[in-house]
Scaffold this motif. Structure first.
Motif, PDB file in Angstrom:
ATOM      1  N   ILE A  41       0.884  -1.166   0.000  1.00  0.00           N
ATOM      2  CA  ILE A  41       0.000   0.000   0.000  1.00  0.00           C
ATOM      3  C   ILE A  41       0.918   1.211   0.000  1.00  0.00           C
ATOM      4  N   PHE A  42       0.737   2.095  -0.962  1.00  0.00           N
ATOM      5  CA  PHE A  42       1.633   3.223  -1.183  1.00  0.00           C
ATOM      6  C   PHE A  42       3.084   2.747  -1.272  1.00  0.00           C
ATOM      7  N   TRP A  43       3.298   1.644  -1.912  1.00  0.00           N
ATOM      8  CA  TRP A  43       4.611   1.039  -2.167  1.00  0.00           C
ATOM      9  C   TRP A  43       5.342   0.601  -0.903  1.00  0.00           C
ATOM     10  N   ILE A  44       4.611   0.506   0.204  1.00  0.00           N
ATOM     11  CA  ILE A  44       5.175  -0.027   1.448  1.00  0.00           C
ATOM     12  C   ILE A  44       4.712  -1.484   1.550  1.00  0.00           C
ATOM     13  N   LYS A  87      14.404 -17.598   2.504  1.00  0.00           N
ATOM     14  CA  LYS A  87      13.498 -17.133   3.544  1.00  0.00           C
ATOM     15  C   LYS A  87      12.841 -15.827   3.096  1.00  0.00           C
ATOM     16  N   THR A  88      11.650 -15.571   3.627  1.00  0.00           N
ATOM     17  CA  THR A  88      10.955 -14.319   3.319  1.00  0.00           C
ATOM     18  C   THR A  88      11.679 -13.174   4.029  1.00  0.00           C
ATOM     19  N   PRO A  89      12.048 -12.124   3.308  1.00  0.00           N
ATOM     20  CA  PRO A  89      12.756 -11.002   3.942  1.00  0.00           C
ATOM     21  C   PRO A  89      11.878 -10.286   4.973  1.00  0.00           C
ATOM     22  N   TRP A  90      12.502  -9.808   6.035  1.00  0.00           N
ATOM     23  CA  TRP A  90      11.766  -9.135   7.102  1.00  0.00           C
ATOM     24  C   TRP A  90      11.083  -7.867   6.600  1.00  0.00           C
ATOM     25  N   GLY A  95       5.035  -2.755   6.583  1.00  0.00           N
ATOM     26  CA  GLY A  95       3.725  -2.108   6.698  1.00  0.00           C
ATOM     27  C   GLY A  95       2.960  -2.602   7.903  1.00  0.00           C
ATOM     28  N   LEU A  96       2.997  -3.920   8.154  1.00  0.00           N
ATOM     29  CA  LEU A  96       2.318  -4.456   9.334  1.00  0.00           C
ATOM     30  C   LEU A  96       2.979  -3.961  10.616  1.00  0.00           C
ATOM     31  N   MET A  97       4.311  -3.873  10.614  1.00  0.00           N
ATOM     32  CA  MET A  97       5.019  -3.361  11.791  1.00  0.00           C
ATOM     33  C   MET A  97       4.628  -1.919  12.071  1.00  0.00           C
ATOM     34  N   LEU A  98       4.566  -1.097  11.036  1.00  0.00           N
ATOM     35  CA  LEU A  98       4.166   0.307  11.209  1.00  0.00           C
ATOM     36  C   LEU A  98       2.738   0.417  11.710  1.00  0.00           C
ATOM     37  N   LEU A  99       1.854  -0.416  11.177  1.00  0.00           N
ATOM     38  CA  LEU A  99       0.455  -0.406  11.591  1.00  0.00           C
ATOM     39  C   LEU A  99       0.319  -0.778  13.066  1.00  0.00           C
ATOM     40  N   VAL A 100       1.045  -1.792  13.518  1.00  0.00           N
ATOM     41  CA  VAL A 100       1.010  -2.193  14.927  1.00  0.00           C
ATOM     42  C   VAL A 100       1.554  -1.068  15.809  1.00  0.00           C
ATOM     43  N   MET A 101       2.639  -0.402  15.381  1.00  0.00           N
ATOM     44  CA  MET A 101       3.200   0.695  16.172  1.00  0.00           C
ATOM     45  C   MET A 101       2.213   1.856  16.288  1.00  0.00           C
ATOM     46  N   VAL A 102       1.515   2.182  15.205  1.00  0.00           N
ATOM     47  CA  VAL A 102       0.527   3.271  15.243  1.00  0.00           C
ATOM     48  C   VAL A 102      -0.620   2.901  16.177  1.00  0.00           C
ATOM     49  N   ILE A 103      -1.105   1.672  16.114  1.00  0.00           N
ATOM     50  CA  ILE A 103      -2.194   1.230  16.994  1.00  0.00           C
ATOM     51  C   ILE A 103      -1.752   1.286  18.454  1.00  0.00           C
ATOM     52  N   LEU A 104      -0.528   0.823  18.739  1.00  0.00           N
ATOM     53  CA  LEU A 104      -0.019   0.890  20.118  1.00  0.00           C
ATOM     54  C   LEU A 104       0.118   2.337  20.584  1.00  0.00           C
ATOM     55  N   LEU A 105       0.607   3.205  19.727  1.00  0.00           N
ATOM     56  CA  LEU A 105       0.761   4.614  20.079  1.00  0.00           C
ATOM     57  C   LEU A 105      -0.591   5.257  20.380  1.00  0.00           C
TER      58      LEU A 105
END
Length: 116
Positions: A41-44, A87-90, A95-105
């Protein structure tokens, strides 16, 4: 307007242990190669949705799937390489990591504000 879609990233080639090319019969010159497909989403990149892995001959540049190979040593080397090296690169989950951080914030912010 939200821009979303899918994209591919290249898996860095790794040399396979042994075996011969089914086309040109060159010995010990096979590589494991492939692509990871991910949703963005938006190239992320948000998450991985699959990968395509195949063998490439370093001499004739032929690309072969596992079903096209008859050499058992090469098939075993391919399976070992696919399990251990591909292996799948981290960063496909940034995008999921950023989404979780925004929700936690957002969920922690009310507890951090000092209101007398």
């Amino acid at each position: 307007m939200i821009i979303f879609g899918t994209s591919n990233s290249t898996i860095h080639p790794k040399k396979l242990e042994d075996g011969s090319c089914p086309y040109c019969k060159t010995q010990d010159n096979m590589w494991i190669q492939g692509y990871h497909k991910y949703v963005h989403i938006f190239w992320i990149p948000f998450f991985s949705i699959g990968k395509k892995v195949y063998m490439v001959c370093g001499h004739c540049k032929g690309a072969f799937e596992k079903t096209e190979i008859q050499d058992q040593k090469l098939i075993q080397s391919f399976q070992d390489g696919k399990k251990n090296q591909i292996k799948t690169p981290w960063y496909h989950f940034i995008g999921l990591m950023l989404l979780v951080m925004v929700i936690l914030l957002i969920s922690v912010t009310p507890y951090l504000t000092n209101t007398p």
